[in-house]
Enzyme design. Structure first.
Site, PDB file in Angstrom:
ATOM      1  N   ALA A 131      37.185  40.323  50.156  1.00 39.52           N
ATOM      2  CA  ALA A 131      37.888  39.148  49.619  1.00 39.52           C
ATOM      3  C   ALA A 131      39.306  39.517  49.201  1.00 39.52           C
ATOM      4  O   ALA A 131      39.554  40.661  48.786  1.00 39.52           O
ATOM      5  CB  ALA A 131      37.112  38.574  48.435  1.00 39.52           C
ATOM      6  N   CYS A 180      46.276  49.055  46.541  1.00 38.07           N
ATOM      7  CA  CYS A 180      47.645  48.609  46.255  1.00 38.07           C
ATOM      8  C   CYS A 180      48.119  49.228  44.942  1.00 38.07           C
ATOM      9  O   CYS A 180      48.923  48.660  44.224  1.00 38.07           O
ATOM     10  CB  CYS A 180      47.746  47.088  46.227  1.00 38.07           C
ATOM     11  SG  CYS A 180      46.669  46.265  45.046  1.00 38.07           S
TER      12      CYS A 180
END
Length: 292
Positions: free
Chosen positions: A86, A210
């Site tokens: 997701a 990230c």
């Protein structure tokens, strides 16, 4: 032979908390570059419109995420796993590239996020592709207790500190502490070691985050060396070779960012790449089983 990390030194161990602690921690980590990174975080980023012919809707995602997903080789793959999928952007990139006889398992542990993932798969892919994707709601860290060595390609975009989002949200910034990093690295290792166990010999795993801190990036791969590559031959690290043969017809005016080499992987940094990223990724080919 295991590699010795020359990772950046972590900032001092004094108690750090909130916006001031966040600033001190990452300021010490990145030095003069930190100001440029903060300026880049405040930019609009580098969004790419991903539109696949026959799909109901487009999907917008960071060009750094596109590049990372393009660096997982899919040639001859039949069983592909997106372990923490997701909201679905990297799943779309994988799905649009996978061979016609391949199937993609797209997993998310949160029921709410899994619902969003399923919606993205159904609305942003044409039926002839979405019918070969199975979405699931499962804890990826425990998947290896039910199956092992059953996928030939795995993408693990692990939950991480996501500093770009922290710095933009006062709620998270004002409650930040280094314990956040400790919590996510525990989760990341559980996911990475599970993914490695799920990978077939000769299979390829792409690990990405990230995050900016080395504990969540190169340190995870170093830990993988110590656990599963004690003889130095059980797995090898691959160099990026982004597969752009398919994507050019799905993303107009696509400009992919460049990446910087780290000890075990690669970073796409927004201060150098017009706001794209940050993204860390490492590409791991499992030569044979060495699982304990």
């Amino acid at each position: 032979m295991s590699k010795k990390s020359d990772k950046a030194k972590s900032p001092g161990k004094e108690k750090l908390f909130g916006a001031e602690g966040f600033e001190k921690y990452y300021g010490e980590l990145y030095g003069e570059r930190w100001e440029a990174l903060k300026t880049a975080f405040a930019s609009e980023g580098s969004a790419v419109e991903y539109k696949i012919p026959g799909a109901e809707q487009s999907y917008f995602l960071d060009s750094a995420s596109v590049l990372a997903a393009l660096c997982l080789p899919l040639k001859n793959a039949t069983d592909i796993l997106d372990l923490c999928a997701a909201p679905g952007g990297k799943t779309l990139v994988l799905a649009s590239r996978m061979p016609q006889n391949a199937h993609l398992s797209s997993n998310e542990r949160s029921p709410e996020r899994k619902h969003r993932l399923s919606t993205v798969v159904q609305t942003c892919l044409p039926p002839e592709i979405s019918e070969r994707i199975k979405t699931s709601c499962s804890d990826g860290a425990t998947w290896c207790t039910r199956q092992t060595e059953c996928f030939d390609r795995i993408l693990l975009d692990a939950p991480c500190s996501s500093e770009r989002h922290v710095i933009a949200d006062p709620k998270y910034l004002n409650t930040w502490s280094p314990s956040r990093i400790k919590t996510v690295t525990t989760e990341q290792w559980a996911l990475l070691s599970s993914a490695y166990r799920l990978l077939r010999p000769q299979g390829i795993l792409l690990y990405s985050t990230c995050a900016l801190c080395p504990q969540e990036n190169d340190d995870m791969i170093e830990r993988l060396y110590k656990k599963f590559n004690k003889d130095g031959n059980s797995f090898t690290l691959l160099e990026p070779a982004p597969d752009i043969s398919q994507i050019l017809k799905f993303a107009d005016n696509l400009r992919l960012p460049d990446f910087e080499k780290t000890l075990y992987g690669y970073m796409i940094m927004p201060d150098k790449q017009n706001g794209a990223g940050p993204i860390y990724f490492s590409i791991i080919k499992k030569n044979y089983s060495f699982i304990t």
